[in-house]
Design a protein around this motif. Structure first.
Motif, PDB file in Angstrom:
ATOM      1  N   THR A 239      82.247  48.312 -25.595  1.00 21.64           N
ATOM      2  CA  THR A 239      81.864  47.030 -24.626  1.00 21.64           C
ATOM      3  C   THR A 239      80.855  46.218 -25.877  1.00 21.64           C
ATOM      4  OG1 THR A 239      80.207  48.432 -23.808  1.00 21.64           O
ATOM      5  CG2 THR A 239      81.951  47.566 -22.301  1.00 21.64           C
ATOM      6  N   THR A 240      79.752  46.941 -26.087  1.00 25.07           N
ATOM      7  CA  THR A 240      78.887  46.590 -27.217  1.00 25.07           C
ATOM      8  C   THR A 240      79.398  45.812 -28.397  1.00 25.07           C
ATOM      9  OG1 THR A 240      77.222  47.779 -26.124  1.00 25.07           O
ATOM     10  CG2 THR A 240      76.574  46.626 -28.144  1.00 25.07           C
ATOM     11  N   ALA A 241      80.084  46.740 -28.995  1.00 22.15           N
ATOM     12  CA  ALA A 241      80.875  46.464 -30.321  1.00 22.15           C
ATOM     13  C   ALA A 241      81.787  45.188 -30.204  1.00 22.15           C
ATOM     14  CB  ALA A 241      81.931  47.641 -30.772  1.00 22.15           C
ATOM     15  N   ASN A 242      82.342  45.038 -29.065  1.00 20.80           N
ATOM     16  CA  ASN A 242      82.897  43.775 -28.835  1.00 20.80           C
ATOM     17  C   ASN A 242      82.171  42.609 -28.504  1.00 20.80           C
ATOM     18  OD1 ASN A 242      86.227  43.953 -29.197  1.00 20.80           O
ATOM     19  ND2 ASN A 242      85.634  45.833 -28.127  1.00 20.80           N
ATOM     20  N   MET A 243      80.994  42.756 -27.772  1.00 20.19           N
ATOM     21  CA  MET A 243      80.012  41.694 -27.472  1.00 20.19           C
ATOM     22  C   MET A 243      79.544  41.239 -28.822  1.00 20.19           C
ATOM     23  SD  MET A 243      79.589  40.308 -24.612  1.00 20.19           S
ATOM     24  CE  MET A 243      78.108  39.481 -25.212  1.00 20.19           C
ATOM     25  N   LEU A 244      79.101  42.029 -29.982  1.00 22.45           N
ATOM     26  CA  LEU A 244      78.501  41.570 -31.050  1.00 22.45           C
ATOM     27  C   LEU A 244      79.553  41.002 -31.820  1.00 22.45           C
ATOM     28  CD1 LEU A 244      76.765  44.883 -31.909  1.00 22.45           C
ATOM     29  CD2 LEU A 244      75.585  42.879 -31.412  1.00 22.45           C
ATOM     30  N   ALA A 245      80.631  41.454 -32.100  1.00 25.60           N
ATOM     31  CA  ALA A 245      81.844  40.517 -32.905  1.00 25.60           C
ATOM     32  C   ALA A 245      82.242  39.089 -31.905  1.00 25.60           C
ATOM     33  CB  ALA A 245      82.825  41.454 -32.995  1.00 25.60           C
ATOM     34  N   LEU A 246      82.469  39.409 -31.070  1.00 22.59           N
ATOM     35  CA  LEU A 246      83.019  38.094 -30.146  1.00 22.59           C
ATOM     36  C   LEU A 246      81.706  37.154 -29.864  1.00 22.59           C
ATOM     37  CD1 LEU A 246      85.478  36.905 -28.843  1.00 22.59           C
ATOM     38  CD2 LEU A 246      84.804  37.899 -26.855  1.00 22.59           C
ATOM     39  N   GLY A 247      80.591  37.727 -29.714  1.00 22.76           N
ATOM     40  CA  GLY A 247      79.361  36.872 -29.633  1.00 22.76           C
ATOM     41  C   GLY A 247      79.014  36.103 -30.933  1.00 22.76           C
ATOM     42  N   THR A 248      79.151  36.705 -32.123  1.00 24.35           N
ATOM     43  CA  THR A 248      79.073  36.145 -33.159  1.00 24.35           C
ATOM     44  C   THR A 248      80.030  35.061 -33.507  1.00 24.35           C
ATOM     45  OG1 THR A 248      78.205  38.047 -34.182  1.00 24.35           O
ATOM     46  CG2 THR A 248      78.718  36.379 -35.863  1.00 24.35           C
ATOM     47  N   PHE A 249      81.164  35.487 -33.095  1.00 27.28           N
ATOM     48  CA  PHE A 249      82.428  34.417 -33.234  1.00 27.28           C
ATOM     49  C   PHE A 249      81.817  33.123 -32.308  1.00 27.28           C
ATOM     50  CE2 PHE A 249      87.217  33.886 -32.326  1.00 27.28           C
ATOM     51  CZ  PHE A 249      87.143  32.555 -32.903  1.00 27.28           C
ATOM     52  N   ALA A 250      81.551  33.378 -30.954  1.00 27.24           N
ATOM     53  CA  ALA A 250      81.409  32.373 -30.092  1.00 27.24           C
ATOM     54  C   ALA A 250      80.015  31.401 -30.838  1.00 27.24           C
ATOM     55  CB  ALA A 250      80.865  32.795 -28.684  1.00 27.24           C
ATOM     56  N   LEU A 251      79.156  32.040 -31.375  1.00 31.74           N
ATOM     57  CA  LEU A 251      78.067  31.208 -31.844  1.00 31.74           C
ATOM     58  C   LEU A 251      78.310  30.339 -33.035  1.00 31.74           C
ATOM     59  CD1 LEU A 251      75.201  34.130 -31.525  1.00 31.74           C
ATOM     60  CD2 LEU A 251      75.287  31.838 -30.534  1.00 31.74           C
ATOM     61  N   LEU A 252      79.173  30.946 -33.994  1.00 31.15           N
ATOM     62  CA  LEU A 252      79.855  30.180 -35.237  1.00 31.15           C
ATOM     63  C   LEU A 252      80.465  29.126 -34.644  1.00 31.15           C
ATOM     64  CD1 LEU A 252      80.624  33.269 -37.685  1.00 31.15           C
ATOM     65  CD2 LEU A 252      78.666  31.674 -37.509  1.00 31.15           C
ATOM     66  N   ARG A 253      81.010  29.186 -33.642  1.00 30.33           N
ATOM     67  CA  ARG A 253      82.063  27.844 -33.068  1.00 30.33           C
ATOM     68  C   ARG A 253      81.062  26.848 -32.306  1.00 30.33           C
ATOM     69  NH1 ARG A 253      86.337  26.140 -34.699  1.00 30.33           N
ATOM     70  NH2 ARG A 253      87.484  26.208 -32.633  1.00 30.33           N
ATOM     71  N   ASN A 254      79.973  27.455 -32.066  1.00 29.58           N
ATOM     72  CA  ASN A 254      78.918  26.465 -31.327  1.00 29.58           C
ATOM     73  C   ASN A 254      77.425  26.234 -32.207  1.00 29.58           C
ATOM     74  OD1 ASN A 254      79.793  26.181 -28.158  1.00 29.58           O
ATOM     75  ND2 ASN A 254      80.344  28.112 -28.793  1.00 29.58           N
ATOM     76  N   PRO A 255      77.779  25.592 -33.362  1.00 29.23           N
ATOM     77  CA  PRO A 255      76.659  25.641 -34.125  1.00 29.23           C
ATOM     78  C   PRO A 255      74.967  25.031 -33.721  1.00 29.23           C
ATOM     79  CG  PRO A 255      78.260  23.830 -34.639  1.00 29.23           C
ATOM     80  CD  PRO A 255      78.958  24.979 -33.656  1.00 29.23           C
ATOM     81  N   ALA A 256      75.273  24.138 -32.772  1.00 28.03           N
ATOM     82  CA  ALA A 256      73.936  23.732 -32.308  1.00 28.03           C
ATOM     83  C   ALA A 256      73.256  24.950 -31.559  1.00 28.03           C
ATOM     84  CB  ALA A 256      74.278  22.755 -31.062  1.00 28.03           C
ATOM     85  N   GLN A 257      74.048  25.770 -30.830  1.00 23.05           N
ATOM     86  CA  GLN A 257      73.417  26.841 -29.755  1.00 23.05           C
ATOM     87  C   GLN A 257      72.862  27.900 -31.036  1.00 23.05           C
ATOM     88  OE1 GLN A 257      73.051  27.016 -26.617  1.00 23.05           O
ATOM     89  NE2 GLN A 257      73.620  25.010 -26.908  1.00 23.05           N
ATOM     90  N   LEU A 258      73.956  28.021 -32.081  1.00 20.24           N
ATOM     91  CA  LEU A 258      73.350  28.916 -32.968  1.00 20.24           C
ATOM     92  C   LEU A 258      72.056  28.558 -33.858  1.00 20.24           C
ATOM     93  CD1 LEU A 258      75.692  30.869 -35.654  1.00 20.24           C
ATOM     94  CD2 LEU A 258      73.574  29.660 -36.665  1.00 20.24           C
ATOM     95  N   ALA A 259      71.928  27.369 -34.216  1.00 21.87           N
ATOM     96  CA  ALA A 259      70.845  26.665 -34.770  1.00 21.87           C
ATOM     97  C   ALA A 259      69.493  26.957 -33.902  1.00 21.87           C
ATOM     98  CB  ALA A 259      71.090  25.342 -35.027  1.00 21.87           C
ATOM     99  N   ALA A 260      69.631  26.778 -32.592  1.00 26.72           N
ATOM    100  CA  ALA A 260      68.677  27.028 -31.626  1.00 26.72           C
ATOM    101  C   ALA A 260      68.097  28.313 -31.548  1.00 26.72           C
ATOM    102  CB  ALA A 260      69.249  26.595 -30.168  1.00 26.72           C
ATOM    103  N   LEU A 261      69.121  29.170 -31.742  1.00 28.29           N
ATOM    104  CA  LEU A 261      68.713  30.772 -31.805  1.00 28.29           C
ATOM    105  C   LEU A 261      68.115  31.175 -32.952  1.00 28.29           C
ATOM    106  CD1 LEU A 261      68.682  33.257 -30.436  1.00 28.29           C
ATOM    107  CD2 LEU A 261      71.025  33.680 -31.446  1.00 28.29           C
TER     108      LEU A 261
END
Length: 399
Positions: A239-261
């Motif tokens: 579960t955590t492995a997939n959260m880390l990978a898919l979560g990074t993918f989601a952040l890269l596809r949402n650059p404004a959210q990534l920049a905020a973090l």
């Protein structure tokens, strides 16, 4: 007219794996509960609404017992008898058996105890980022970062000797991925069980500072300890492995959210909770009605199988404003990514600590991190896998 769903799983849109399959979203639009026709002809139910999913999870009249799960959402089981869950695998048990196994573990996974692991998790994360940076771009974030961190952490918690970790992790990945042949899956599963049985015997002879050794003073048998080890391994790694990978993918596809973090480290805890809600990598669970139960204006007959859709519950517009938007500053919390009720994920605090450490460390180390392939070419895990995610995530950065 009552809505009926006739097939699961359904494919997600290419390049946009973050939303639940369109068929599930459509079912939720028709109401929080739909009829579901299982491949073997069983007339069951699919629950997609937040309040009803939460209600079922808290209701002891809906059973988790494995032997009652006679119907599979995607496979015609042909009426075969399903055996009870093996000793120790309490996720598929009801009370009082469930508490007998879970209660001795509760103190091992408190938020305070998991916070004490933070320094070690930071070191593991730093080591893998150092290796990534030294090797240079591009990299597969799954193999270089997302899998090793939770894998090493869970191995250390279980007391797996360092020299065994490589082969052990390989076996575990084989039976959890859902991407190998039935023959290879069974071989990996049996190999993992055999290894854990040997590990428990080693701990009996020479206890060390780990969860399995801590449980030796209880009344649990070696067979039960092996089952607990297997359950913790499956729950604490994939579960955590997939959260880390898919979560990074989601952040890269949402650059404004990534920049905020990146700009606001204080946002990290909130960001982790929103990613858990938004992605819901543990997609569905099932329960069996033990008696006739009224649910959402329907009568669920005794013996009926109910599918609980976590990912649509966490995207329910009656519970979350703009549910399909990733908003790291979201205030309406209370997601069901870790479940609810007596079976709520035991290791949720560990998963949170790993994500709170790993996401900021990755993003700060590589300020120019980006996908190395078009989003549409990112290879997704099949929807048949118990845990959703990506098989690989090619990334690059300015060296």
């Amino acid at each position: 007219m009552e809505h009926t769903v006739t097939s699961l799983p359904a494919a997600r849109r290419p390049g946009c794996p973050f939303d639940p399959p369109a068929e599930l979203i459509d079912a939720r639009r028709h109401g929080p509960i739909s009829r579901y026709l299982f491949p073997d002809g069983h007339q069951g139910w699919l629950v997609t609404g937040y309040d009803l999913v939460r209600s079922v999870l808290a209701d002891s009249r809906f059973s988790s017992r494995k032997e009652l799960m006679r119907h599979h959402p995607t496979i015609d089981m042909g009426g075969i008898e399903v055996p009870p869950a093996p000793p120790g695998e309490f996720l598929l048990m009801d009370e009082p058996q469930h508490s007998r196994y879970r209660k001795p573990l509760v103190g091992k996974f408190t938020a305070r105890r998991m916070r004490l692991l933070t320094e070690r998790i930071e070191q593991i994360t730093t080591d893998h980022l150092d290796t990534m940076e030294k090797a240079g771009p591009p990299a597969d974030l799954v193999t270089a970062f997302a899998k090793p961190i939770p894998s090493i952490v869970i191995c250390e918690l279980l007391g797996v000797p360092y020299e065994d970790r490589g082969s052990f992790q390989e076996q575990v990945e084989s039976f959890l991925s859902g991407e190998v042949s039935d023959e290879d899956l069974m071989a990996a599963y049996i190999g993992t069980q055999n290894y854990l049985a040997e590990l428990v015997a080693v701990k009996r002879a020479n206890p060390t500072d780990d969860v399995l050794s801590d449980l030796l003073d209880s009344d649990l048998t070696d067979e039960e300890l092996k089952g607990i080890g297997l359950l913790l391994l499956a729950a604490g790694f994939d579960t955590t492995a997939n959260m880390l990978a898919l979560g990074t993918f989601a952040l890269l596809r949402n650059p404004a959210q990534l920049a905020a973090l990146r700009a606001d480290p204080a946002l990290t805890d909130q960001a982790v909770e929103e990613l858990l809600r938004y992605l819901s990598v543990a997609k569905t669970f099932m329960r069996t009605a033990l008696e006739d139960i009224e649910l959402g204006g329907r009568t669920i007959k005794a013996g009926t199988t109910v599918i609980l859709s976590y990912n649509t519950a966490n995207r329910d517009p009656e519970r979350f404003a703009d549910p399909h938007v990733l908003d790291l500053r979201r205030q309406d919390g209370g997601h069901l990514a870790f479940g609810h009720g007596i079976h709520q994920c035991l290791g949720q605090q560990l998963a949170r600590v790993e994500m709170r450490v790993a996401f900021p460390a990755l993003l700060n180390r590589f300020p120019t991190l980006r996908l190395a392939v078009p989003a549409e070419e990112v290879d997704l895990r099949p929807e048949t896998a118990d845990i959703f995610g990506v098989k690989s995530l090619p990334v690059t950065w300015d060296a």
